[in-house]
Write a protein that holds these residues in place. Sequence first.
Motif, PDB file in Angstrom:
ATOM      1  N   PRO A  68       0.903  -1.188  -0.078  1.00 14.98           N
ATOM      2  CA  PRO A  68       0.028  -0.036  -0.016  1.00 14.98           C
ATOM      3  C   PRO A  68       0.799   1.401   0.157  1.00 14.98           C
ATOM      4  O   PRO A  68       1.972   1.279   0.468  1.00 14.98           O
ATOM      5  CB  PRO A  68      -0.762  -0.097   1.396  1.00 14.98           C
ATOM      6  CG  PRO A  68      -0.745  -1.691   1.599  1.00 14.98           C
ATOM      7  CD  PRO A  68       0.556  -2.024   1.297  1.00 14.98           C
ATOM      8  N   PRO A  69       0.287   2.572  -0.749  1.00 18.52           N
ATOM      9  CA  PRO A  69       1.160   3.548  -0.658  1.00 18.52           C
ATOM     10  C   PRO A  69       1.311   4.123   0.805  1.00 18.52           C
ATOM     11  O   PRO A  69       0.404   3.863   1.707  1.00 18.52           O
ATOM     12  CB  PRO A  69       0.217   4.528  -1.327  1.00 18.52           C
ATOM     13  CG  PRO A  69      -0.763   3.700  -2.257  1.00 18.52           C
ATOM     14  CD  PRO A  69      -0.778   2.448  -1.330  1.00 18.52           C
ATOM     15  N   THR A  70       2.531   4.761   0.992  1.00 21.43           N
ATOM     16  CA  THR A  70       2.459   5.566   2.574  1.00 21.43           C
ATOM     17  C   THR A  70       1.528   6.397   2.682  1.00 21.43           C
ATOM     18  O   THR A  70       0.971   7.273   1.776  1.00 21.43           O
ATOM     19  CB  THR A  70       3.809   6.304   2.396  1.00 21.43           C
ATOM     20  OG1 THR A  70       5.195   5.298   2.048  1.00 21.43           O
ATOM     21  CG2 THR A  70       4.235   6.749   3.909  1.00 21.43           C
ATOM     22  N   GLY A  71       0.973   6.350   3.828  1.00 23.96           N
ATOM     23  CA  GLY A  71      -0.032   7.297   4.260  1.00 23.96           C
ATOM     24  C   GLY A  71      -1.498   7.009   3.722  1.00 23.96           C
ATOM     25  O   GLY A  71      -2.324   7.785   3.820  1.00 23.96           O
ATOM     26  N   LEU A  72      -1.640   5.932   3.107  1.00 26.20           N
ATOM     27  CA  LEU A  72      -3.002   5.273   2.589  1.00 26.20           C
ATOM     28  C   LEU A  72      -4.185   5.359   3.809  1.00 26.20           C
ATOM     29  O   LEU A  72      -3.844   4.750   4.821  1.00 26.20           O
ATOM     30  CB  LEU A  72      -3.002   4.024   2.157  1.00 26.20           C
ATOM     31  CG  LEU A  72      -4.136   3.717   1.319  1.00 26.20           C
ATOM     32  CD1 LEU A  72      -4.509   4.607   0.108  1.00 26.20           C
ATOM     33  CD2 LEU A  72      -4.034   2.087   0.962  1.00 26.20           C
ATOM     34  N   ALA A  73      -5.236   6.143   3.598  1.00 25.01           N
ATOM     35  CA  ALA A  73      -6.219   6.209   4.678  1.00 25.01           C
ATOM     36  C   ALA A  73      -6.844   4.728   4.654  1.00 25.01           C
ATOM     37  O   ALA A  73      -6.787   3.950   3.919  1.00 25.01           O
ATOM     38  CB  ALA A  73      -7.312   7.444   4.253  1.00 25.01           C
ATOM     39  N   GLU A 131       0.488   5.464  -8.963  1.00 24.62           N
ATOM     40  CA  GLU A 131       0.267   6.712  -8.946  1.00 24.62           C
ATOM     41  C   GLU A 131      -1.305   6.949  -9.134  1.00 24.62           C
ATOM     42  O   GLU A 131      -1.896   6.209  -9.660  1.00 24.62           O
ATOM     43  CB  GLU A 131       0.682   7.415 -10.148  1.00 24.62           C
ATOM     44  CG  GLU A 131       0.613   9.108 -10.118  1.00 24.62           C
ATOM     45  CD  GLU A 131       1.026   9.658  -8.952  1.00 24.62           C
ATOM     46  OE1 GLU A 131       0.239   9.696  -7.995  1.00 24.62           O
ATOM     47  OE2 GLU A 131       2.394  10.106  -8.691  1.00 24.62           O
ATOM     48  N   TYR A 132      -1.769   7.797  -8.229  1.00 31.07           N
ATOM     49  CA  TYR A 132      -3.182   8.442  -8.216  1.00 31.07           C
ATOM     50  C   TYR A 132      -3.701   8.946  -9.683  1.00 31.07           C
ATOM     51  O   TYR A 132      -2.935   9.945 -10.109  1.00 31.07           O
ATOM     52  CB  TYR A 132      -3.572   9.333  -7.059  1.00 31.07           C
ATOM     53  CG  TYR A 132      -3.500   8.508  -5.724  1.00 31.07           C
ATOM     54  CD1 TYR A 132      -4.905   7.969  -5.407  1.00 31.07           C
ATOM     55  CD2 TYR A 132      -2.461   8.779  -4.970  1.00 31.07           C
ATOM     56  CE1 TYR A 132      -5.012   7.283  -4.031  1.00 31.07           C
ATOM     57  CE2 TYR A 132      -2.695   7.891  -3.623  1.00 31.07           C
ATOM     58  CZ  TYR A 132      -3.835   7.605  -3.275  1.00 31.07           C
ATOM     59  OH  TYR A 132      -3.761   6.640  -2.051  1.00 31.07           O
ATOM     60  N   GLN A 149      -0.220  -5.423 -15.024  1.00 33.26           N
ATOM     61  CA  GLN A 149      -0.518  -4.126 -14.228  1.00 33.26           C
ATOM     62  C   GLN A 149      -1.692  -4.326 -13.307  1.00 33.26           C
ATOM     63  O   GLN A 149      -2.231  -5.213 -13.304  1.00 33.26           O
ATOM     64  CB  GLN A 149      -1.068  -2.960 -15.461  1.00 33.26           C
ATOM     65  CG  GLN A 149       0.163  -2.718 -16.508  1.00 33.26           C
ATOM     66  CD  GLN A 149      -0.292  -1.351 -17.142  1.00 33.26           C
ATOM     67  OE1 GLN A 149      -1.502  -1.318 -17.452  1.00 33.26           O
ATOM     68  NE2 GLN A 149       0.585  -0.565 -17.515  1.00 33.26           N
ATOM     69  N   GLY A 150      -1.468  -3.336 -12.194  1.00 40.58           N
ATOM     70  CA  GLY A 150      -2.289  -3.651 -11.282  1.00 40.58           C
ATOM     71  C   GLY A 150      -2.460  -1.937 -10.351  1.00 40.58           C
ATOM     72  O   GLY A 150      -2.005  -1.050 -10.825  1.00 40.58           O
ATOM     73  N   GLY A 151      -3.738  -2.115  -9.777  1.00 42.66           N
ATOM     74  CA  GLY A 151      -3.901  -0.675  -8.964  1.00 42.66           C
ATOM     75  C   GLY A 151      -5.349  -1.134  -8.119  1.00 42.66           C
ATOM     76  O   GLY A 151      -5.554  -2.249  -7.889  1.00 42.66           O
ATOM     77  N   PHE A 152      -5.945   0.100  -7.612  1.00 39.04           N
ATOM     78  CA  PHE A 152      -7.068  -0.246  -6.768  1.00 39.04           C
ATOM     79  C   PHE A 152      -8.126   1.082  -7.220  1.00 39.04           C
ATOM     80  O   PHE A 152      -7.556   1.995  -7.431  1.00 39.04           O
ATOM     81  CB  PHE A 152      -6.931   0.032  -5.287  1.00 39.04           C
ATOM     82  CG  PHE A 152      -6.149   1.007  -4.688  1.00 39.04           C
ATOM     83  CD1 PHE A 152      -7.081   2.225  -4.397  1.00 39.04           C
ATOM     84  CD2 PHE A 152      -4.841   1.043  -4.242  1.00 39.04           C
ATOM     85  CE1 PHE A 152      -6.527   3.270  -3.900  1.00 39.04           C
ATOM     86  CE2 PHE A 152      -4.432   2.174  -3.843  1.00 39.04           C
ATOM     87  CZ  PHE A 152      -5.253   3.225  -3.518  1.00 39.04           C
TER      88      PHE A 152
END
Length: 956
Positions: free
Chosen positions: A802-807, A898-899, A920-923
């Motif tokens: 997960p990205p740093t600081g992800l809520a 990246e967002y 490739q992946g993301g959320f």
Amino acid sequence: MPDFASLDRSSPRPAAPAPPERTGRRSWHRRASRPVSVWMVLLVLVVLIHPWLPQSRWLIVHMVTLGLVTTSILVWGQHFTEALLKTRLGPESRPQQVWRIRLLTIGVLATIAGMLPTWPWLVAAGALAVAAALVWYALSLGSQLRAALAPRFAVVVRTYQGAALLLPVGAVLGAVMAFSPGEPWQGRLLLAHQVINVLGFVGITVAGTLLTLWPTVLRTRLDPAQATRAARGLFGMGAGVLLGVFGALLGSGLLGGIAMLLYLASWLWVGALLVRLAVQSARQGHRVPVPLFPVLSIGAGIMWFTLALVGLAMMWLISAEGLLGASLLAVDVQRLTAPFVAGFVLQVLLGAMSHLLPVTMGGGPRATGAGLTELSRGAIWRVVTYNLALAVFVLTTLGGTGADALLATLLLGTVEPAAIGSITRVAVTLLAFVVLLCFPVLMGRAVRANIRERRAAAQARKASDEGSGTAEPLPAPTSRPQSPAAEETPSAVDRRALTGTLLGLGSVLGVTALGATLDRPTGGAPATGTAPAVGVTPTGNTTTLAVSMANMRFTPDVLEVPAGDELVIQLRNDDPVDVHDLVLATGATSGRLDPGQEATIEAGVISHDVEGWCSIVGHRAMGMTLQVTALGAAGSAGTQGGEASAHGHGGDMTSGNPLARVPLDLQAEPGADHTVRDARLPEAVGMEQRVRLEITEADLEIAPGVSMQAMTFGGTVVGPILRSEVGARFTVELVNNGSMGHSLDMHAGTVSPDEVMRTIPPGESLEYPITTDHAGIWLYHCSTMPMTVHLAAGMLGALIVPPTGLAAADREYVLVQSDHYLVPEADGSAHAVSPEKIAAERPDATVFNGHANQYVHAPLQATVGERVRLWVLAAGPSRGISFHVVGAVFDTVFKEGEYRLRPDNENAGGSQALDLAPAQGGFVELVFREPGTYTAVNHSFSDMERGARALIEVSA
């Protein structure tokens, strides 16, 4: 028209001839051409004894292309350069040219000497010598070009230079292949090697030569402006070669197909001029008839080259994209070896030499004409017989309905294509070989005729000198006229042409009919056991042969056994990592052998040709096949292949349509033995983590009632969902408890692949440490070839960072999409993986987390107002995804680190789909406003209808 002959004709003045010089032009031709003659003799010997030589096919092809053709190009390229530039090098340069050819010969011999016993360093040394000789040759041409004064045909010499510089690149590729780099690079390098050497060096050199040689042979004029326009095609051919090499190295069927279309179009541009020159020659009157053999042989070679290029372009355009594409295509291209080498290269070479040898021998018009006449003896019979025999061989090798129909037409319906077996193929090959043997015989006759005419001319000059001042005229020399055909009427020529054509057709028809008759007693479907077929008597002898398995190949891959002998195969797996086996179409098998293991196969009495292959899934598709040839008996490999298919051996082939869909009932519930995967994101475990991934193989369900012979990480199709944190240390202990070699590639790590991604054999393990420095959802998968097969069999998974600081989200789910390709007929209770469907990109199932509809009958859960985060990975091996939730809008999109979209953005934007290519992946994040049942799908609906579908139940 450039007049090569005029540069070599003796002066008509009665002065005494100068003493011969070892460094003179004709002396240089004699010494420089000796290796060509030696290669011809060696080629004849190798063809005669090839059944007893290792890698005989490779040896024959390279003796023709590297030995015979490349040496000829160096000799005659120098000759043409001097003729076209209107220059003549001094005697001091001749020894250097001879040494250049000797360096090439040494390099070719070293390459052959290193390849046969598999000594890669000697192959590399030989390739270096070959490359040095060609660079030396190109530099020499460049210096001659700079010294020429306003040359009219400089573009041809520049073509020689450019083509010569391609061969060193091809030599380097060949040297790299000698070290067996493994797939996909072995196949890609082989394909690039074939393109740059055959189409580049040989094809472009020949095309450039024909621009000036062809009108000379036809005795017609060539307008330099026409040559300049046609030469544009040569540059297009060069561009096609370079693009084709890139396509091969990248494994791109589309790029390679475009390159071959460009090359073909450029060749046709050059060929249009060649056709116009032929028409122009036919319409003009010739005081002395044009020698037939050079015209017919070169013309036939041009047609074979064109047909082979069309075939290559079609093969490349329809070849599969991806890792196996170049490997399979490189094997397929070998079916074009006969058209390229025997049809194009040899015929153009022999046709050119039939014109050039008499010219360079000199001696005056009569001597030159006598040589041309000898080399054109039986021209029509030779060309018709050779090309028809070659066509029979090629068409029987290609097979298929279209090839059979064309073959039946060529044979005038006298023989059914199905009746043609190995004896017929051998017979027509021998007939073509006999035709080729005519050339050295006629070459010897041409030399004697040239000498005879020279002596007659010398005697006439001597008699003229002695009888000068006498009243009586001297009698004319008693030698024959320049060309006997000069006195023939057109009707006589027409009758001779018809006779030669009928004799050639009759020769091939007769040999084919005889071969088919001999094929018939043992033809048809062979027995599936080891009992001898009708007409073959057991000899009581035993033939024992040793076979090695490594790098997706059997060595040797052709076993020749006298019909009636009992065959014993001593098999050894010399592959350092992969498990292999050998299955014969008769049913005999070695069982799976680990690296270093040996086995003995008693194949029984050999009465017909028998096919063999490795049954490890995907290995046969990569070319790991073997052929047992029954010497003296008819073969039926095609029938055996069909029997093997029916039995399914390894799942590579099937009876019926191998691309037929396996029906899925997506409304049915998963089987009772299937456990629905927990789609929730695992909890964080800190900055130091160690995971054990155990490789196993099992029959696992991927859709209701449909099971697959799976290869797994951790026992499930799609391995466990792993989680790490940005900057954490993550170590995988990989344990191979499978039955073949496997490996691991973790996309999240930045680490040299040499050690951690190596294939490990069964029973071994390795540690794979990485630091997860970058956020995202990362693919991990097996990277052992054939990679697509291993991934399609289930060896893939996801690592989430997960990205740093992800809520925090109220719910987080993970959906990994994978596509699966099944052999239509199940071998037992589970379907094997189908390499044919992978190559054709025809998946049977496209699923989330390893099963087609597990989340339809066990939906994911959410509540109105909750923030739901859905992690999505397109794991492949081949399909991407357009992820969409019906009835919802994404307010957050994070893709590949990246967002793309955040909540409350200034444009009030939303997203309807997350598009991901393979790997490739993301959320995405969304909030459901109303209760109900929502459907998450791949909006590429054909994939959704194959199982890429999940339900989300949202409660109030």
